[in-house]
Motif scaffolding. Structure first.
Motif, short mmCIF file in Angstrom:
data_model
loop_
_atom_site.label_atom_id
_atom_site.label_comp_id
_atom_site.label_asym_id
_atom_site.label_seq_id
_atom_site.Cartn_x
_atom_site.Cartn_y
_atom_site.Cartn_z
N HIS A 37 -5.47 2.48 -3.77
CA HIS A 37 -5.74 1.08 -4.06
C HIS A 37 -6.72 0.54 -3.03
O HIS A 37 -6.75 1.02 -1.89
CB HIS A 37 -4.45 0.26 -4.04
CG HIS A 37 -3.50 0.64 -5.12
ND1 HIS A 37 -2.46 1.52 -4.90
CD2 HIS A 37 -3.43 0.29 -6.42
CE1 HIS A 37 -1.79 1.67 -6.03
NE2 HIS A 37 -2.36 0.95 -6.97
N GLU A 38 -7.49 -0.47 -3.44
CA GLU A 38 -8.45 -1.08 -2.54
C GLU A 38 -8.33 -2.59 -2.65
O GLU A 38 -8.14 -3.13 -3.74
CB GLU A 38 -9.87 -0.65 -2.94
CG GLU A 38 -10.96 -1.25 -2.10
CD GLU A 38 -12.36 -0.83 -2.57
OE1 GLU A 38 -13.26 -0.86 -1.74
OE2 GLU A 38 -12.52 -0.50 -3.76
N GLN A 41 -8.92 -5.92 2.64
CA GLN A 41 -8.62 -5.34 3.95
C GLN A 41 -9.03 -3.88 4.05
O GLN A 41 -9.32 -3.40 5.14
CB GLN A 41 -7.11 -5.45 4.25
CG GLN A 41 -6.67 -6.83 4.69
CD GLN A 41 -6.65 -7.84 3.55
OE1 GLN A 41 -6.17 -7.52 2.47
NE2 GLN A 41 -7.20 -9.00 3.77
N GLU A 44 -5.69 1.79 0.56
CA GLU A 44 -4.31 2.19 0.76
C GLU A 44 -4.06 3.40 -0.13
O GLU A 44 -4.25 3.34 -1.33
CB GLU A 44 -3.33 1.07 0.42
CG GLU A 44 -1.90 1.46 0.69
CD GLU A 44 -0.93 0.34 0.41
OE1 GLU A 44 -0.69 -0.47 1.34
OE2 GLU A 44 -0.44 0.27 -0.73
N THR A 46 -1.20 6.24 -1.24
CA THR A 46 0.23 6.48 -1.26
C THR A 46 0.47 7.85 -1.87
O THR A 46 0.08 8.09 -3.01
CB THR A 46 0.95 5.39 -2.07
OG1 THR A 46 0.55 4.11 -1.58
CG2 THR A 46 2.45 5.52 -1.93
N TYR A 102 -15.47 2.13 5.40
CA TYR A 102 -14.11 2.15 5.93
C TYR A 102 -14.11 2.81 7.30
O TYR A 102 -14.87 3.73 7.55
CB TYR A 102 -13.16 2.88 4.97
CG TYR A 102 -13.09 2.17 3.65
CD1 TYR A 102 -12.36 1.00 3.52
CD2 TYR A 102 -13.78 2.64 2.55
CE1 TYR A 102 -12.32 0.32 2.31
CE2 TYR A 102 -13.74 1.97 1.35
CZ TYR A 102 -13.01 0.80 1.24
OH TYR A 102 -12.98 0.13 0.06
N GLU A 108 -3.86 4.01 9.78
CA GLU A 108 -2.44 3.85 10.07
C GLU A 108 -1.65 4.54 8.98
O GLU A 108 -2.06 4.55 7.82
CB GLU A 108 -2.06 2.37 10.11
CG GLU A 108 -2.70 1.59 11.23
CD GLU A 108 -2.30 0.12 11.19
OE1 GLU A 108 -1.55 -0.29 10.28
OE2 GLU A 108 -2.75 -0.61 12.09
N ALA A 109 -0.50 5.13 9.33
CA ALA A 109 0.33 5.83 8.35
C ALA A 109 1.80 5.51 8.56
O ALA A 109 2.25 5.41 9.69
CB ALA A 109 0.09 7.33 8.45
N ASP A 110 2.52 5.35 7.44
CA ASP A 110 3.96 5.14 7.44
C ASP A 110 4.59 6.14 6.48
O ASP A 110 4.04 6.39 5.41
CB ASP A 110 4.32 3.72 6.98
CG ASP A 110 3.83 2.65 7.93
OD1 ASP A 110 4.14 2.76 9.13
OD2 ASP A 110 3.14 1.72 7.48
N THR A 117 2.38 6.41 3.19
CA THR A 117 1.41 5.35 2.91
C THR A 117 0.40 5.34 4.04
O THR A 117 0.76 5.20 5.21
CB THR A 117 2.10 3.97 2.80
OG1 THR A 117 3.09 4.04 1.77
CG2 THR A 117 1.09 2.89 2.45
N ARG A 119 -3.18 3.59 5.46
CA ARG A 119 -4.08 2.44 5.34
C ARG A 119 -5.35 2.72 6.14
O ARG A 119 -5.28 3.11 7.31
CB ARG A 119 -3.39 1.18 5.86
CG ARG A 119 -2.34 0.66 4.92
CD ARG A 119 -1.56 -0.51 5.52
NE ARG A 119 -0.27 -0.62 4.87
CZ ARG A 119 0.78 0.15 5.10
NH1 ARG A 119 0.70 1.11 5.98
NH2 ARG A 119 1.92 -0.01 4.47
#
Length: 161
Positions: A37-38, A41, A44, A46, A102, A108-110, A117, A119
């Protein structure tokens, strides 16, 4: 009563051969499903990585390329016979080409419940900013310009001519 499946025996034979020749013991290379997704910001991504331990996840960002790799191991227990092994095991890997707008230095990753996810924010140069336009030597009100849509004004100018 079970329905007859003519391909069941072929599938089972294929699985046995994969295990016998190393495909079922962690050497298989699989592509996990991903959503991309974009928004304003950034990006993202997933990815589904069920059964993966967080410490086995590797994320590399280099030369506008983002690579995600993880390992899902099959644990064999002595004295136990596997009648079916349908879940995928091995290396889960995906590589993405990321546009230059970008910033791969700020990824960043979760990881939560088997979902990774990632970002990737927009670079500072690609952020919207106000630009003052001079007319007759005087400054007018600032106009917001999106650096990521640099081609849009050229297309409009070409349509007016």
């Amino acid at each position: 009563m079970m329905r007859f499946d003519p391909f069941r025996e072929i599938e089972e034979l294929t699985q046995r051969m994969d295990r016998a020749f190393g495909q079922g013991n962690g050497t298989a290379r699989l592509a996990p499903p991903v959503d991309v997704h974009e928004d304003e910001q950034g990006l993202e991504l997933t990815l589904d990585l069920p059964g993966v331990q967080p410490e086995s996840i590797q994320i590399e960002a280099e030369n506008q390329t983002l690579t995600v790799q993880a390992e899902r191991k099959y644990s064999r227990i002595e004295g136990r016979t596997a009648h079916r092994v349908e879940r995928a095991y091995g290396t889960l890997a995906r590589t993405f080409s990321v546009p230059a707008k970008y910033d791969l230095t700020k990824v960043e990753a979760d990881f939560d419940h088997g979902t990774l996810t990632i970002r990737v924010p927009r670079s500072e140069a690609a952020q919207k900013r106000a630009v003052s336009v001079r007319t007759g030597g005087q400054l007018s009100a600032p106009k917001t310009v999106d650096a990521g849509q640099a081609d849009a004004p050229r297309a409009e100018a070409g349509q007016q001519a």
